[in-house]
Design a protein around this motif. Structure first.
Motif, mmCIF file in Angstrom:
data_model
loop_
_atom_site.group_PDB
_atom_site.id
_atom_site.type_symbol
_atom_site.label_atom_id
_atom_site.label_comp_id
_atom_site.label_asym_id
_atom_site.label_seq_id
_atom_site.Cartn_x
_atom_site.Cartn_y
_atom_site.Cartn_z
ATOM 1 N N PRO A 79 3.998 3.543 -20.726
ATOM 2 C CA PRO A 79 2.749 4.056 -20.234
ATOM 3 C C PRO A 79 1.935 3.688 -22.004
ATOM 4 O O PRO A 79 2.799 2.401 -22.399
ATOM 5 C CB PRO A 79 3.018 5.549 -21.419
ATOM 6 C CG PRO A 79 4.675 5.613 -21.413
ATOM 7 C CD PRO A 79 5.186 4.859 -21.221
ATOM 8 N N GLY A 80 0.621 3.307 -21.528
ATOM 9 C CA GLY A 80 -0.067 2.247 -22.148
ATOM 10 C C GLY A 80 -0.897 2.221 -21.593
ATOM 11 O O GLY A 80 -0.077 1.097 -20.379
ATOM 12 N N GLU A 119 0.666 -0.888 -0.213
ATOM 13 C CA GLU A 119 0.020 -0.039 -0.510
ATOM 14 C C GLU A 119 0.845 1.119 -0.197
ATOM 15 O O GLU A 119 0.545 2.207 -0.927
ATOM 16 C CB GLU A 119 -1.006 -0.095 1.308
ATOM 17 C CG GLU A 119 -2.070 0.977 1.318
ATOM 18 C CD GLU A 119 -3.025 1.079 1.380
ATOM 19 O OE1 GLU A 119 -4.075 1.675 0.566
ATOM 20 O OE2 GLU A 119 -3.086 -0.482 0.522
ATOM 21 N N ARG A 120 2.051 1.142 0.876
ATOM 22 C CA ARG A 120 2.440 2.931 1.069
ATOM 23 C C ARG A 120 3.904 2.674 0.081
ATOM 24 O O ARG A 120 3.997 4.049 -0.972
ATOM 25 C CB ARG A 120 3.567 2.215 2.323
ATOM 26 C CG ARG A 120 3.190 2.902 3.774
ATOM 27 C CD ARG A 120 4.368 1.872 4.713
ATOM 28 N NE ARG A 120 5.389 2.728 4.420
ATOM 29 C CZ ARG A 120 6.723 1.977 4.916
ATOM 30 N NH1 ARG A 120 6.603 0.715 5.274
ATOM 31 N NH2 ARG A 120 7.903 2.460 4.610
ATOM 32 N N GLN A 121 3.682 1.606 -0.917
ATOM 33 C CA GLN A 121 4.250 1.758 -2.180
ATOM 34 C C GLN A 121 4.298 1.953 -3.559
ATOM 35 O O GLN A 121 5.140 1.190 -4.595
ATOM 36 C CB GLN A 121 6.425 1.369 -1.758
ATOM 37 C CG GLN A 121 5.791 -0.199 -2.520
ATOM 38 C CD GLN A 121 6.850 -1.269 -1.639
ATOM 39 O OE1 GLN A 121 7.461 -1.221 -2.742
ATOM 40 N NE2 GLN A 121 6.773 -1.849 -0.952
ATOM 41 N N GLU A 122 2.906 1.715 -3.661
ATOM 42 C CA GLU A 122 2.372 0.967 -4.885
ATOM 43 C C GLU A 122 2.104 2.414 -5.668
ATOM 44 O O GLU A 122 2.989 2.429 -7.338
ATOM 45 C CB GLU A 122 0.540 1.212 -4.183
ATOM 46 C CG GLU A 122 -0.078 0.822 -6.202
ATOM 47 C CD GLU A 122 -1.853 0.039 -5.596
ATOM 48 O OE1 GLU A 122 -2.079 -0.045 -4.754
ATOM 49 O OE2 GLU A 122 -2.371 -0.235 -7.154
ATOM 50 N N GLN A 123 2.140 3.531 -5.746
ATOM 51 C CA GLN A 123 2.430 4.699 -6.575
ATOM 52 C C GLN A 123 3.897 4.419 -7.561
ATOM 53 O O GLN A 123 3.813 4.281 -8.217
ATOM 54 C CB GLN A 123 2.127 5.722 -5.789
ATOM 55 C CG GLN A 123 1.562 6.882 -6.656
ATOM 56 C CD GLN A 123 0.912 7.959 -5.396
ATOM 57 O OE1 GLN A 123 1.567 8.163 -4.802
ATOM 58 N NE2 GLN A 123 1.108 9.147 -6.755
ATOM 59 N N LEU A 124 4.370 4.499 -6.083
ATOM 60 C CA LEU A 124 6.327 4.364 -6.934
ATOM 61 C C LEU A 124 6.491 2.462 -7.729
ATOM 62 O O LEU A 124 7.237 3.161 -8.747
ATOM 63 C CB LEU A 124 7.058 4.265 -5.971
ATOM 64 C CG LEU A 124 8.706 3.635 -5.402
ATOM 65 C CD1 LEU A 124 9.539 4.184 -4.905
ATOM 66 C CD2 LEU A 124 8.971 1.842 -5.303
ATOM 67 N N ALA A 125 6.081 1.833 -6.957
ATOM 68 C CA ALA A 125 5.846 0.662 -8.228
ATOM 69 C C ALA A 125 5.295 1.003 -9.282
ATOM 70 O O ALA A 125 5.951 0.314 -10.395
ATOM 71 C CB ALA A 125 5.395 -0.772 -6.939
ATOM 72 N N ARG A 126 4.068 1.492 -9.767
ATOM 73 C CA ARG A 126 3.615 1.735 -10.516
ATOM 74 C C ARG A 126 4.579 2.334 -11.398
ATOM 75 O O ARG A 126 3.989 2.596 -12.686
ATOM 76 C CB ARG A 126 1.998 1.905 -10.630
ATOM 77 C CG ARG A 126 1.289 1.043 -9.899
ATOM 78 C CD ARG A 126 -0.468 1.023 -9.882
ATOM 79 N NE ARG A 126 -0.966 0.516 -8.859
ATOM 80 C CZ ARG A 126 -1.291 -1.194 -9.398
ATOM 81 N NH1 ARG A 126 -1.030 -1.482 -11.111
ATOM 82 N NH2 ARG A 126 -2.250 -1.849 -8.624
#
Ligand SMILES: NC(=O)c1ccc[n+]([C@@H]2O[C@H](COP(=O)([O-])OP(=O)(O)OC[C@H]3O[C@@H](n4cnc5c(N)ncnc54)[C@H](OP(=O)(O)O)[C@@H]3O)[C@@H](O)[C@H]2O)c1
Length: 305
Positions: free
Chosen positions: A296-297, A284-291
């Protein structure tokens, strides 16, 4: 007369490491249920209580021996009763020591640990699979541990081996499910066998010791001493639950799909749950970083499975 694949027919079990602990309990409990056993151990003199019984055969087996030896042993075993329905990969032991120390002088102790806890069970499975594939039937049980769910300081060699075992078995299960072969990992908490007794567990400490780790090693050794013979889990109960899984009786009687991992022991439930929760929280804490690392796409590949 029930056919050998019916859940009512007596089964033939092949078990490793029957000289003590879970192995010995498996043999007694399986016989009590009316099935037949090929009980193996590095030294079979310790199995004399099971000798001279029609439904038991004893074989000497060190699971770290060559693939040829294991193949021969399985062929001999099949000839005893004409089949093997269940393989229990039970043999194993605990090697402790800090990871920096353990391979400092040579890799041999760590390799021995992996040979006994990972490659041995996988090689033996490789020896029995042609027979089970041909019959489109069989069950294989691997003895795993909470050590495969939580890497413990100074318990790294054993943890590493059980993590590796779980990864291998998870893949194996997907590969052989369509052949009618069931695979399960018994994820065991701490059970009251001799596994932690000083004469059984091995320490990687010796001439290679690094003083910085002295305190951690002492704390760990003291914890093992304190835990030995006071483990919360009763091995006989765990064996009964595993037998129920194979026989599709008891808790899982009405389940078509029994999970790969059979978690046994209250301590195991707590640790597996804690580790899953920790992983979810970390994710949860790192989801943005992981994604943020994708091209792109939309993804065009099939899901990783
Ligand atoms: N007890 C627990 O709390 C616990 C928890 C999680 C997982 N497990 C797993 O359960 C399994 C059984 O352990 P246990 O608790 O019953 O311990 P145990 O009483 O120490 O029994 C281990 C058995 O493995 C055998 N063995 C070791 N290396 C072998 C080899 N190279 N070839 C053939 N046999 C070998 C030993 O035979 P020898 O007598 O010849 O040494 C012994 O019979 C192990 O895989 C262990 O990792 C146990």
């Amino acid at each position: 007369m029930p056919d050998s694949t019916s859940h009512l027919a007596p089964r033939v079990w092949f078990i490793t490491g029957c000289s003590s602990g879970f192995g010995k309990s498996f043999v007694s409990s399986i016989l009590a249920r009316g099935d037949r056993v090929i009980a193996t151990a590095r030294k079979i003199d310790g199995l004399s209580e099971f000798a001279d019984r029609d439904n038991v055969k004893l074989l000497e087996l060190d699971i770290t021996h060559s693939q040829n030896c294991l193949n021969e042993c399985i062929l001999k075993a099949i000839n005893f009763f004409g089949q093997i329905d269940v393989l229990i990969n039970n043999a194993g032991y605990v090697l402790t020591g800090p990871m920096e120390e353990i391979s400092r002088i040579s890799q041999s102790q760590l390799l021995d640990q992996f040979n006994a806890n990972v490659f041995g069970p996988l090689n033996l499975t490789r020896a029995v699979l042609p027979h089970m594939r041909e019959r489109r039937s069989g069950t294989i049980i691997f003895m795993s541990s909470i050590a495969a769910w939580r890497g413990v300081s100074v318990g790294g060699p054993y943890s590493a081996s059980k993590f590796a075992l779980e990864g291998s078995v998870e893949s194996l299960q997907k590969e052989i499910a369509s052949f009618g072969i069931n695979v399960h990992l018994a994820v065991l908490g701490q059970f009251r066998t001799d596994i932690l007794a000083a004469h059984r567990r091995q320490s990687g400490r010796g001439t290679n010791s690094i003083r910085d780790y002295d305190d951690a090693v002492e704390i760990f050794q003291n914890r093992l001493e304190e835990t030995n013979k006071k483990q919360p889990g009763d091995p006989l109960q765990a064996v009964e639950r595993i037998l129920d899984v194979v026989h599709r009786r008891g808790y899982f009687a009405d389940h078509m799909d029994i999970p790969l991992r059979i978690v046994l022991g209250s301590d195991a439930v707590d640790i597996v749950r804690d580790e899953c929760q920790k992983m979810l929280d970390d994710l949860e804490r790192q989801e943005q970083l992981a994604r943020s690392t994708d091209y792109p796409g939309p993804a065009e590949l099939q899901k990783y499975q």
